[in-house]
Design an enzyme around this catalytic site. Structure first.
Site, PDB file in Angstrom:
ATOM      1  N   SER A 187      -3.856   3.828 -10.287  1.00  0.00           N
ATOM      2  CA  SER A 187      -3.378   2.950 -11.345  1.00  0.00           C
ATOM      3  C   SER A 187      -4.346   3.041 -12.528  1.00  0.00           C
ATOM      4  O   SER A 187      -4.666   4.140 -12.951  1.00  0.00           O
ATOM      5  CB  SER A 187      -3.222   1.519 -10.825  1.00  0.00           C
ATOM      6  OG  SER A 187      -2.206   0.839 -11.507  1.00  0.00           O
ATOM      7  N   ASP A 442       8.051   4.374  -8.404  1.00  0.00           N
ATOM      8  CA  ASP A 442       7.025   3.532  -9.023  1.00  0.00           C
ATOM      9  C   ASP A 442       7.299   3.426 -10.522  1.00  0.00           C
ATOM     10  O   ASP A 442       7.305   4.440 -11.224  1.00  0.00           O
ATOM     11  CB  ASP A 442       5.647   4.150  -8.785  1.00  0.00           C
ATOM     12  CG  ASP A 442       4.538   3.439  -9.543  1.00  0.00           C
ATOM     13  OD1 ASP A 442       4.741   2.269  -9.934  1.00  0.00           O
ATOM     14  OD2 ASP A 442       3.471   4.056  -9.730  1.00  0.00           O
ATOM     15  N   HIS A 467       4.011   2.685  -5.721  1.00  0.00           N
ATOM     16  CA  HIS A 467       2.751   2.718  -6.458  1.00  0.00           C
ATOM     17  C   HIS A 467       1.571   3.066  -5.546  1.00  0.00           C
ATOM     18  O   HIS A 467       1.288   2.363  -4.584  1.00  0.00           O
ATOM     19  CB  HIS A 467       2.538   1.343  -7.086  1.00  0.00           C
ATOM     20  CG  HIS A 467       1.573   1.307  -8.222  1.00  0.00           C
ATOM     21  ND1 HIS A 467       1.717   2.073  -9.355  1.00  0.00           N
ATOM     22  CD2 HIS A 467       0.444   0.561  -8.422  1.00  0.00           C
ATOM     23  CE1 HIS A 467       0.736   1.803 -10.194  1.00  0.00           C
ATOM     24  NE2 HIS A 467      -0.050   0.901  -9.649  1.00  0.00           N
TER      25      HIS A 467
END
Length: 505
Positions: A187, A442, A467
């Site tokens: 991320s 995602d 994710h």
């Protein structure tokens, strides 16, 4: 779109993979639930490893003085930054260094004990190190989180922190050029992983950037476009009927929100208080949208919370109208979270964002919102016709918070986003030896690198995964596509290390 404080027992190597984004209180509660679920999975995994292979010695936790401002040598202020080191798997002479980069919350020993990078470290005999991000967890400037002090929170300062830490570890463990550094992150830290390789190629040999939104974007309409596609995707249990039902339910909801009487919504969706004014209505709409967005972003991360189940409810005509089916979704969510009601007060949430109290083990929404205002944007909106959620999720509402909380001109946020993309190269970073890994359901993958940029800037898309799915330890239930992606990452790292080893002779 804001939230109240939430205490979290963090599984820190996952926190960076989970905390990216904004959303209302419900999104942060969903993240907490995901963290708890994954913590249980990893504890089970570590217990199994201990039984089969024997346990690891405890990793070393440390603090070292980090310059507060790397770009002003007249500022001699420092803060204590936390790190972890695990030497258990390392072969000192030629073993690489696998560097796990911390993100928007607390980091603990799990960052060097479990995960894809630890599994790879066992194979490649790597030294495992991790660093907590400045202004998050316990690595916070002693002067606190006031608007004056938070100015030193940025990705540029964070990258300089990584470079300083690189030197510190090198001295502590007598590292040589034979000990090549490979960094890992998911991320926002996935972006940092790629950017560390980009900006400091003489320090970092290679990088794995999982679910990394390297392209900053003010109006992140793409997020809910992916949500829409995922709700329609039969691979994960979606369908066009599901997507249509969700869109019709939110359309009915919006129709009531524009009226003068919202008492029906307050009762049907268990609001803790009356919706006073348009700001509370945005909070309400955002909290409901969060449930759908959270299920898509973290599909199957929590048992019983996945797209297939959501669509099973939303297409079940026996449950009543699409509005009533959305009530069932909300009820199911609240029961799973053990909530009596949902706090939809905008003023409560705004007061929380303004709080400068340092709380290391709560979600760091103040700090992250500051970074969205000054660097990234990432505001998840629903003003596009393709969005199946509430039209109350607007860009203006979110950028106005920058002014209300930090005194930042909303008109300046686009300039900050443009600078970030110019500085790092957005989704064309022009670097080398970086693996960009993304799951196709995602919503964040649309801001990442999705095509090979060169023979050594490699993009992997994992079908049907959410994710940062690749960052978890391997499990028997992993899909074939996830297993294949992990193998490709392993093969690429092995090939790069082998090439370097041959060239050094």
């Amino acid at each position: 779109m804001l939230l109240a404080p939430i205490a979290v027992l963090f599984l820190p190597w996952l926190e960076s993979a989970l905390s990216l984004g904004l959303g209302g209180r419900n999104m942060w509660l969903i993240k907490q639930k995901v963290l708890q679920s994954q913590e249980q999975r990893v504890q089970k995994y570590l217990k199994y490893k201990t039984l089969v292979f024997g346990g690891m010695a405890g990793p070393k936790e440390g603090l070292f003085p980090q310059p507060l401002d790397h770009f002003n040598r007249r500022n001699n202020s420092t803060f204590k930054q936390r790190y972890w080191v695990n030497t258990e798997l390392w072969e000192p002479r030629h073993g690489p260094v696998f560097f796990f980069i911390g993100g928007e919350q607390t980091l603990t020993s799990y960052s060097v004990l479990a995960g894809e990078h630890v599994d790879l470290a066992q194979k490649y005999k790597a030294l495992l190190v991790s660093l907590e991000h400045r202004y998050y967890g316990t690595s916070i400037n002693p002067d606190g989180l006031t608007n004056q002090n938070i100015q030193f929170l940025s990705s540029q300062q964070a990258l300089a922190d990584l470079a300083t830490f690189h030197e510190f570890v090198g001295q502590q463990y007598n590292l040589t050029r034979n000990n090549r550094w490979i960094c890992f992150g998911g991320s926002y830290p996935g972006s940092l992983s790629a950017w560390f390789r980009l900006k400091f190629p003489h320090l970092v040999f290679a990088a794995v950037a999982s679910s990394a939104p390297v392209r900053a974007q003010l109006d992140f309409t793409g997020y809910n476009k992916v949500v829409s596609r995922s709700l329609s995707n039969p691979v994960v249990g979606g369908s066009m009927k599901c997507r249509s039902a969700v869109a019709r339910a939110f359309s009915q909801l919006d129709g009531i929100l524009v009226g003068s009487n919202t008492s029906r919504l307050e009762v049907d969706f268990k609001s803790c208080q009356k919706l006073n004014g348009s700001d509370d209505r945005v909070e309400f709409a955002s909290n409901l949208a969060d449930i759908i967005m959270g299920i898509v972003q973290y599909n199957k991360e929590v048992p019983g919370r996945d797209i297939a189940k959501l669509c099973g409810i939303m297409t079940n005509q026996k449950l009543g109208s699409v509005y009533q089916r959305l009530m069932v979704i909300n009820k199911d969510y609240m029961e799973s979270m053990e909530l009596r009601c949902v706090d939809n007060s905008y003023q409560n949430a705004l007061a929380n964002l303004r709080s400068t109290e340092v709380k290391p083990y709560t979600v760091a929404e103040r700090q992250w919102y500051y970074q969205t205002c000054t660097e990234f944007g990432y505001y998840q909106t629903c003003e596009d016709k393709s969005c199946p959620l509430s039209r109350w999720l607007t860009l203006q509402f979110q950028v106005d918070i920058c002014a209300q909380v930090f005194g930042i001109d909303p008109g300046s946020v686009q300039g900050a986003v443009d600078f970030t993309n110019d500085y790092y190269g957005a989704d064309h970073p022009a670097s080398s030896r970086i693996i960009f890994v993304n799951g196709d359901i995602d919503p964040w993958h649309s801001l990442s690198v999705l095509k090979n940029q060169s023979h050594s800037e490699v993009a992997l898309i994992i079908n049907g995964t959410a994710h940062c799915a690749n960052m978890l330890p391997t499990e028997q239930e992993d899909s074939p596509s996830l297993r294949q992606a992990r193998q490709k990452i392993d093969n690429q790292i092995g090939a790069w290390l082998a090439e370097e080893h041959l060239s050094s002779w």
